[in-house]
Design a protein around this motif. Structure first.
Motif, short mmCIF file in Angstrom:
data_model
loop_
_atom_site.label_atom_id
_atom_site.label_comp_id
_atom_site.label_asym_id
_atom_site.label_seq_id
_atom_site.Cartn_x
_atom_site.Cartn_y
_atom_site.Cartn_z
N ARG A 195 -21.09 -1.49 -35.48
CA ARG A 195 -19.64 -1.32 -35.57
C ARG A 195 -19.01 -2.69 -35.79
N GLY A 238 -15.64 -3.18 -36.87
CA GLY A 238 -14.21 -3.24 -36.60
C GLY A 238 -13.40 -3.55 -37.85
N ASP A 239 -12.07 -3.62 -37.67
CA ASP A 239 -11.20 -3.89 -38.81
C ASP A 239 -10.92 -5.39 -38.91
N VAL A 240 -10.03 -5.76 -39.82
CA VAL A 240 -9.72 -7.18 -40.04
C VAL A 240 -8.29 -7.51 -39.62
N VAL A 241 -7.66 -6.65 -38.88
CA VAL A 241 -6.28 -6.88 -38.46
C VAL A 241 -6.22 -8.18 -37.65
N ALA A 274 -4.91 -4.71 -45.60
CA ALA A 274 -5.70 -4.16 -44.50
C ALA A 274 -5.37 -4.81 -43.16
N ARG A 307 -18.06 -8.11 -41.46
CA ARG A 307 -16.82 -7.42 -41.09
C ARG A 307 -15.81 -7.46 -42.23
N ALA A 319 -14.60 -4.41 -44.91
CA ALA A 319 -13.18 -4.12 -45.13
C ALA A 319 -12.85 -4.11 -46.61
N ARG A 321 -14.01 -0.87 -48.07
CA ARG A 321 -13.17 0.27 -47.72
C ARG A 321 -11.90 0.32 -48.55
#
Length: 471
Positions: free
Chosen positions: A250, A252-255, A288, A453, A457, A460
């Motif tokens: 996992r 995660g996102d890149v926020v 993103a 990571r 992103a 996606r």
């Protein structure tokens, strides 16, 4: 299910476990694809298809019997021919050694086999892996599946072309100046240059800090899958790092992640298509949730080339020169030229001057990555090189400018100098000639997970095509 030859490895494993797909079915599809396209692409040096089908049947039984299948159980993996397999030919892509047989198996391939991967084919390289294109007198010309007039890059060009043409599910590569990332960019695939020492190699090149063995795939998750198999310390490689550090499942996102977007690393020539596609990746990451800031890096490509050729002239170049001294008339012109140019650079400037120059190059990258989590930049200034051209006499023109040396089109060698930085190439788009372009995601030293990571992103929010329309 259709188009099994392009099925992602992670999806294939899921279907194997649920028994919706057999390893024999997947291997058959990959072999049939190779038989259909290899005459055009020429990415495979050795095919062991009959044995591969036997191994696939054994893998099928492992899933059917309800045991614990290994991480790559039943997957077709193409091995870069440079990486030896005991008892098999080890030619270095050269007519100098057409009958040479390996006595040892490369640690990367040991691990692929131990994990249940099936090495059904080996892939083409330039002679001695000393070029950023893939053709040789031994194996002929390898072409880019997206546009057969172009090269798939080098030196892991056969691996990139095999993935893009559907003749492998995963592939191995190696990188001394961009040899994983340049083919990945040119073939629309994913390639990872691990930080130095993360993946074991063989002597003496395991001691060369420019050298990296790594995974190639069509998706970020597949690339992480193979990386997690080949990573970790090995008793034959004193620089291989312990403990093994694997990519998390996992990511995660890149926020909130801080991303330095460099349209250029300094004074490289960048074609408009490449520039536009790199910008599009930066914009996608911003959308993103990443904090993306455009930066000026300020490196000089002449300094990078000088440092690289000094370095090549101390280790890599002499290896080629030794072969040339004994078998010069059998070598390609580009290999002879590489040996001469690198030797001249080392003799002119000396190893110490090269190290001093490398330190000034990394100082710039290190300071930048102290402020940002990752750096993104083009992988190369042009989409691809022309198939069959060796650039010994002809000059490469990028963005209307004639380059002094064709390798000046590459933005990869900076990160062989900065060898402890992990670098993931992911596709950034397509050029007007149909050839894919790539972007490098560069992490802080030994921060492997973050580049994956960011790569996940990008995949996606800006997914890429896996299969060329014209092949």
């Amino acid at each position: 299910m259709t188009d099994l030859a392009y099925l992602p490895a992670t999806e294939a494993l899921r279907l194997f476990r649920s028994r919706e797909l057999s390893p024999v079915e997947l291997m058959t599809a990959v072999i049939e694809r190779a038989e259909a396209v290899e005459a055009q692409v020429n990415a495979l040096t050795e095919r062991t298809f009959e044995d591969a089908l036997t191994q696939a049947a054994e893998a099928e039984r492992a899933y059917r019997d309800g045991g614990s299948p290994r991480p790559l159980e039943g997957l077709p993996v193409a091995a870069k021919d440079e990486q030896p397999i005991a008892g098999r030919l080890a030619t270095d892509g050269s007519l100098a050694y057409p009958d040479q047989v390996a006595e040892e198996t490369h640690p990367v391939l040991e691990r692929v086999l131990a994990a249940g991967g099936i090495i059904h084919a080996r892939t083409t390289t330039p002679e001695f892996c000393c070029a950023a294109f893939t053709h040789s007198r031994l194996w002929g010309l390898t072409r880019n599946p997206w546009n057969l007039d172009y090269s798939p890059g080098g030196s892991s060009g056969g691996s990139g072309a095999a993935l893009a043409s559907g003749t492998a599910t995963l592939a191995t590569g190696s990188d001394i100046g961009g040899s994983i990332r340049l083919p990945a960019a040119a073939t629309g695939t994913v390639g990872y240059k691990p930080p130095y020492g993360r993946v074991p190699a063989m002597p003496p090149f395991n001691l060369d800090h420019y050298c990296h063995d790594g995974p190639m795939a069509r998706t970020v998750a597949d690339c992480a899958l193979l990386q997690n198999v080949i990573v970790g310390p090995h008793p034959g490689d004193v620089v291989s790092l312990r403990p093994a550090v694997r990519i998390p499942d996992r990511l995660g996102d890149v926020v909130g992640l801080r991303v330095a977007y460099a349209p250029n690393l300094g004074d490289w020539e960048i074609e408009p298509d490449v520039a536009a596609n790199t910008r599009a990746v930066a914009d996608a990451l911003a959308a993103a949730g990443a904090i993306v800031e455009e930066v000026e890096v300020g490196l000089c490509r002449a300094d990078v080339m000088r440092a690289a050729f000094i370095h090549f002239g101390t280790i890599f170049g002499p290896m080629v020169a030794n072969a040339a001294a004994e078998h010069g008339d059998r070598l390609t012109r580009y290999a002879l030229t590489f040996a001469a140019e690198s030797r001249a650079a080392a003799e002119r400037d000396g190893f110490l001057a090269g190290l001093e120059l490398e330190a000034t190059i990394y100082a710039v990258i290190g300071a930048l990555l102290d402020r940002y989590d990752v750096l993104i930049c083009p992988t190369a200034g042009a989409p691809a090189l022309r198939a069959g051209e060796d650039y010994v006499d002809a000059k490469l023109v990028v963005n209307g400018v004639e380059l002094g040396h064709y390798m000046e089109y590459s933005l990869t060698t900076v990160f062989n100098v900065a060898s402890r930085c992990p670098v993931l190439n992911v596709p950034s788009g397509r050029a007007s000639n149909g050839v894919p372009t790539g972007v490098q995601i560069v992490g802080r030293s030994y921060d492997d997970a973050t580049v994956f990571r960011v790569g996940a992103a990008v995949e996606r929010v800006r997914p890429w095509a896996l299969r060329p329309e014209t092949l």
